[in-house]
Design a protein around this motif. Sequence first.
Motif, mmCIF file in Angstrom:
data_model
loop_
_atom_site.group_PDB
_atom_site.id
_atom_site.type_symbol
_atom_site.label_atom_id
_atom_site.label_comp_id
_atom_site.label_asym_id
_atom_site.label_seq_id
_atom_site.Cartn_x
_atom_site.Cartn_y
_atom_site.Cartn_z
ATOM 1 N N GLY A 125 0.790 -1.232 0.000
ATOM 2 C CA GLY A 125 0.000 0.000 0.000
ATOM 3 C C GLY A 125 0.818 1.274 0.000
ATOM 4 N N MET A 126 2.071 1.222 -0.406
ATOM 5 C CA MET A 126 2.908 2.422 -0.383
ATOM 6 C C MET A 126 2.662 3.328 -1.576
ATOM 7 N N MET A 127 2.632 4.617 -1.312
ATOM 8 C CA MET A 127 2.679 5.630 -2.357
ATOM 9 C C MET A 127 4.134 6.082 -2.466
ATOM 10 N N HIS A 128 4.843 5.446 -3.373
ATOM 11 C CA HIS A 128 6.292 5.633 -3.470
ATOM 12 C C HIS A 128 6.667 7.000 -4.035
ATOM 13 N N PRO A 129 7.673 7.634 -3.469
ATOM 14 C CA PRO A 129 8.289 8.774 -4.153
ATOM 15 C C PRO A 129 9.152 8.225 -5.283
ATOM 16 N N PRO A 130 9.421 9.010 -6.326
ATOM 17 C CA PRO A 130 10.133 8.480 -7.500
ATOM 18 C C PRO A 130 11.655 8.472 -7.344
ATOM 19 N N ILE A 131 12.149 8.021 -6.198
ATOM 20 C CA ILE A 131 13.595 8.010 -5.975
ATOM 21 C C ILE A 131 14.249 6.753 -6.546
ATOM 22 N N ALA A 132 13.517 5.636 -6.599
ATOM 23 C CA ALA A 132 14.124 4.371 -7.005
ATOM 24 C C ALA A 132 14.160 4.135 -8.509
ATOM 25 N N PRO A 133 13.122 4.501 -9.300
ATOM 26 C CA PRO A 133 13.138 4.155 -10.727
ATOM 27 C C PRO A 133 14.293 4.781 -11.489
ATOM 28 N N HIS A 134 14.741 4.061 -12.478
ATOM 29 C CA HIS A 134 15.825 4.563 -13.320
ATOM 30 C C HIS A 134 15.357 5.820 -14.057
ATOM 31 N N GLY A 223 3.788 8.297 0.974
ATOM 32 C CA GLY A 223 2.565 8.054 1.735
ATOM 33 C C GLY A 223 2.126 6.605 1.678
ATOM 34 N N VAL A 224 0.938 6.353 2.223
ATOM 35 C CA VAL A 224 0.351 5.014 2.224
ATOM 36 C C VAL A 224 -1.146 5.126 1.926
ATOM 37 N N VAL A 225 -1.681 4.080 1.298
ATOM 38 C CA VAL A 225 -3.112 3.971 1.049
ATOM 39 C C VAL A 225 -3.555 2.558 1.424
#
Length: 569
Positions: A125-134, A223-225
Amino acid sequence: MREIERRLFKKFSVPIQCEERNGALFLYGKVKSWDQVVKIGKFATKFGFRGVVNKIECEDAEPSTPKAPTFRDMNLHGRKVDVLIIGAGVIGCAIARELTKWKLDILVVDKEADVAMHQSSHNAGMMHPPIAPHPKSKKACYNRKGLDMIETLSRELDFPFQRNGMAMLFPSEWFTLLLPFVKMREVQNDVKDTQFLSASKFLKIEPNVKKNFSWAYVIWEAGVVDPFQMTLAFAENAVQNGAKFSFNTFVEDFVVKDDRIEAVVTNRGTIFPRIVVNAAGVWADHIAALANDEFFTIHPRKGEMAIIDKKKSNLSRLTLSKVSLKQLGSVTKGGGLIPTVHGNLLLGPTAVEVPDREDYSTTQEGLDELFNKHAGLVEGLSKKDVINYFAGTRAATYEEDFIVESSQKIQNLIHAAGIQSPGLTSAPAIAVDVAAMCIEKLQKEIKIAPNEKFCPVRKKDPDFKKLSLEEKQRIIEKNPNYGVVICRCETVTKGEVLQALHGNVPATTLDGIKWRTRSGMGRCQGGFCTPFLVELMREVGIDPLTMTKKGPGSELFVAKTRLGGDEHV
């Protein structure tokens, strides 16, 4: 091809046959382990083809095939629609909702009994920030756009969302060498609202974190949902605006003529769509192959997760993870300790390549890994605090990126495939683009007008247990069913269960009620409330002998018994 085959043999010491088809590299051969299958598929992405289709057989694993419903009817036979969406996960439901902004006949089909039956609910349920994607990947693009949309959507569609923030803990001063790379990624992927904190400053924010780290990198926009509630909200708003859903509907074949899908054959009859959207999750490559547009392979990646009792909710407000050297070169984020919107903590997920796309088994090894890796982030967690643990599979392609595009071969087919993490966050943005592709194609055939009656707002009854005593009393006076508590662990009332059974996308299974109301999600895991739920399902006309936990094949009862002259189930 011979040069590629030579390099593969040199690398893996097994003969692999290769061919190019549909712009993709097809791999054939036989190896001993599933790990070899995956490694060869990943290595093959280095050769620069559009995609990798991995047909390599494995001696210790049977080919994974989708499980079709056991019944047939003709309810959909002859049905003509403008857009047929295959898959009622978060991607399919978000696309359906977006398309209802236009006057279109939209049908969503899914082989399961409800929305979000696979990876759309089997996640953290994580709303990921875009730090990980290439950088420059579709993941990075849609991650950023989707996260920007979530807060507005949560208000419009009334699903729970909390911007709780995420902290990555670095174990030593040596990791400060990574700071320039972290800052560069921030700029490349437009990561917002970040902060570097020393251990002493971070412990003032999260005092329960163990003091075995040097500094923290905090991204406050994370965030989380509730992933099921988010998917359900898209689906119910889509229905509210005119879309239709058909569950227990299995796509068996396509009728393709002149590079165009003319008909879709299902166990419930043949459908005639103008446009087909492939949002079939872990089976998206299977759907692409049926439509004669095979150019990628899904290799399922399983993650196990453990849910912690709410009494430990005070241990962390932020999502926590610890950075390791091993993680830096991984295609996964490594998991962590994640607060949920319902007050539990969640450990995980793990990441293991598996051959079975619907492998939701849990293991002692997985639970041990979760505790060894994540429970030690804070003081005071033990295995006795676990109230449930579960698993999900991600729909990873060998290229490790989303496929969001019109088919290059089939004129009226659009793919939304390979949507693994951060797919939940990206779903709204993916839906916007896929809907635009559909409209562009349809406008070449028919005149399309905006749906002036489109309503972006979906409201559900308030969470009863969070209301004041006065508010509860007013509701009970109007509807006494809200004064009857069915699930004591989660304080779920009869009124809320009946609402779930009569919704725009109604619950038809025990799990359907559970996901909508949280009945059975507390400490006792349904030990007390299940008999009451069965009675309420009977009240709305569901025959006990057809009641299931999660759809056909999971029946709750097998026969009637006769006690004292009365029939009982």
